[in-house]
Design a protein around this motif. Sequence first.
Motif, PDB file in Angstrom:
ATOM      1  N   ASN A  33       0.820  -1.215   0.000  1.00  0.00           N
ATOM      2  CA  ASN A  33       0.000   0.000   0.000  1.00  0.00           C
ATOM      3  C   ASN A  33       0.852   1.261   0.000  1.00  0.00           C
ATOM      4  OD1 ASN A  33      -2.153  -1.758   2.163  1.00  0.00           O
ATOM      5  ND2 ASN A  33      -2.656  -1.235   0.066  1.00  0.00           N
ATOM      6  N   LEU A  34       1.952   1.243   0.715  1.00  0.00           N
ATOM      7  CA  LEU A  34       2.846   2.401   0.745  1.00  0.00           C
ATOM      8  C   LEU A  34       3.368   2.716  -0.654  1.00  0.00           C
ATOM      9  CD1 LEU A  34       4.889   1.609   3.977  1.00  0.00           C
ATOM     10  CD2 LEU A  34       3.308   3.516   3.664  1.00  0.00           C
ATOM     11  N   VAL A  35       3.780   1.675  -1.355  1.00  0.00           N
ATOM     12  CA  VAL A  35       4.295   1.872  -2.712  1.00  0.00           C
ATOM     13  C   VAL A  35       3.184   2.381  -3.622  1.00  0.00           C
ATOM     14  CG1 VAL A  35       5.313   0.737  -4.724  1.00  0.00           C
ATOM     15  CG2 VAL A  35       6.069   0.105  -2.427  1.00  0.00           C
ATOM     16  N   GLN A  36       2.006   1.781  -3.536  1.00  0.00           N
ATOM     17  CA  GLN A  36       0.881   2.200  -4.379  1.00  0.00           C
ATOM     18  C   GLN A  36       0.531   3.665  -4.165  1.00  0.00           C
ATOM     19  OE1 GLN A  36      -2.116  -0.719  -3.312  1.00  0.00           O
ATOM     20  NE2 GLN A  36      -2.041  -1.533  -5.397  1.00  0.00           N
ATOM     21  N   ILE A  37       0.463   4.075  -2.931  1.00  0.00           N
ATOM     22  CA  ILE A  37       0.095   5.463  -2.628  1.00  0.00           C
ATOM     23  C   ILE A  37       1.154   6.419  -3.170  1.00  0.00           C
ATOM     24  CG2 ILE A  37      -0.177   7.149  -0.768  1.00  0.00           C
ATOM     25  CD1 ILE A  37      -1.505   4.835   0.848  1.00  0.00           C
ATOM     26  N   ARG A  38       2.405   6.094  -2.955  1.00  0.00           N
ATOM     27  CA  ARG A  38       3.462   6.988  -3.435  1.00  0.00           C
ATOM     28  C   ARG A  38       3.441   7.101  -4.952  1.00  0.00           C
ATOM     29  NH1 ARG A  38       8.421   7.546  -5.430  1.00  0.00           N
ATOM     30  NH2 ARG A  38       9.477   9.429  -4.784  1.00  0.00           N
ATOM     31  N   VAL A  39       3.334   5.980  -5.638  1.00  0.00           N
ATOM     32  CA  VAL A  39       3.384   5.979  -7.097  1.00  0.00           C
ATOM     33  C   VAL A  39       2.114   6.571  -7.708  1.00  0.00           C
ATOM     34  CG1 VAL A  39       3.483   4.482  -9.126  1.00  0.00           C
ATOM     35  CG2 VAL A  39       5.021   4.071  -7.206  1.00  0.00           C
ATOM     36  N   SER A  40       0.957   6.098  -7.275  1.00  0.00           N
ATOM     37  CA  SER A  40      -0.288   6.534  -7.914  1.00  0.00           C
ATOM     38  C   SER A  40      -0.679   7.959  -7.567  1.00  0.00           C
ATOM     39  CB  SER A  40      -1.435   5.580  -7.568  1.00  0.00           C
ATOM     40  OG  SER A  40      -1.757   5.667  -6.198  1.00  0.00           O
ATOM     41  N   GLU A  67      14.744   0.439  -2.525  1.00  0.00           N
ATOM     42  CA  GLU A  67      15.040   1.795  -2.972  1.00  0.00           C
ATOM     43  C   GLU A  67      14.008   2.795  -2.453  1.00  0.00           C
ATOM     44  OE1 GLU A  67      12.449   0.076  -6.284  1.00  0.00           O
ATOM     45  OE2 GLU A  67      14.025  -0.703  -5.018  1.00  0.00           O
ATOM     46  N   TYR A  68      12.960   2.312  -1.804  1.00  0.00           N
ATOM     47  CA  TYR A  68      11.904   3.175  -1.290  1.00  0.00           C
ATOM     48  C   TYR A  68      12.186   3.713   0.107  1.00  0.00           C
ATOM     49  CZ  TYR A  68       9.146   1.196  -5.098  1.00  0.00           C
ATOM     50  OH  TYR A  68       8.689   0.816  -6.329  1.00  0.00           O
ATOM     51  N   GLU A  69      13.233   3.231   0.738  1.00  0.00           N
ATOM     52  CA  GLU A  69      13.502   3.563   2.145  1.00  0.00           C
ATOM     53  C   GLU A  69      13.415   5.058   2.418  1.00  0.00           C
ATOM     54  OE1 GLU A  69      16.801   2.722   5.601  1.00  0.00           O
ATOM     55  OE2 GLU A  69      17.444   2.663   3.515  1.00  0.00           O
ATOM     56  N   GLN A  70      13.978   5.866   1.568  1.00  0.00           N
ATOM     57  CA  GLN A  70      13.991   7.309   1.811  1.00  0.00           C
ATOM     58  C   GLN A  70      12.626   7.970   1.667  1.00  0.00           C
ATOM     59  OE1 GLN A  70      16.621   9.048  -1.045  1.00  0.00           O
ATOM     60  NE2 GLN A  70      15.548   8.167  -2.787  1.00  0.00           N
ATOM     61  N   PHE A  71      11.669   7.264   1.096  1.00  0.00           N
ATOM     62  CA  PHE A  71      10.351   7.847   0.850  1.00  0.00           C
ATOM     63  C   PHE A  71       9.301   7.456   1.887  1.00  0.00           C
ATOM     64  CE2 PHE A  71      12.313   7.136  -3.369  1.00  0.00           C
ATOM     65  CZ  PHE A  71      12.517   8.462  -3.699  1.00  0.00           C
ATOM     66  N   PHE A  72       9.596   6.465   2.723  1.00  0.00           N
ATOM     67  CA  PHE A  72       8.610   5.956   3.674  1.00  0.00           C
ATOM     68  C   PHE A  72       9.065   6.142   5.111  1.00  0.00           C
ATOM     69  CE2 PHE A  72       7.749   2.610   0.234  1.00  0.00           C
ATOM     70  CZ  PHE A  72       6.864   3.449  -0.406  1.00  0.00           C
ATOM     71  N   ARG A  73       8.102   6.430   5.960  1.00  0.00           N
ATOM     72  CA  ARG A  73       8.366   6.491   7.395  1.00  0.00           C
ATOM     73  C   ARG A  73       7.275   5.686   8.085  1.00  0.00           C
ATOM     74  NH1 ARG A  73       9.338  11.487  11.319  1.00  0.00           N
ATOM     75  NH2 ARG A  73      10.160  10.259  13.025  1.00  0.00           N
TER      76      ARG A  73
END
Length: 85
Positions: A33-40, A67-73
Motif C-alpha cells: 500500500n505504501l508503494v501504491q500510494i506513493r506511485v499513484s 530503494e523506497y527507504e527514503q520515501f517511507f516512514r
Amino acid sequence: MSEMVDEAHGELAKLEQEREDELPKTDAKFAGNLVQIRVSEGHNSVGLIIDDRNAERALSQVVSETEYEQFFRILRGPEVLEEIQ
C-alpha cells in the motif's frame, strides 16, 4: 511490490513465531500500500502509523532493504502520541 508484501509477511511470521500460512497478511499488505500510494498519488513521501510493534518492525525492516527507504516512514501509534504530547 508483491515481493515486499511476501517479505514483510515472512518477517512478521518470524517475529510472531507463527507459521506464515496461519498468519493473516493484513499488516504485511501495508508494504504494498505504501508503494501504491506513493506511485499513484505522486507524493514525495508516505507515512504509516501502526499500533502493532512487530508489524512496525517487520515493515521497517523490509522497506529499509529497498530503494523506497527514503520515501517511507513507519511509526508506532503510541510513540507518535508521546511525541505530540
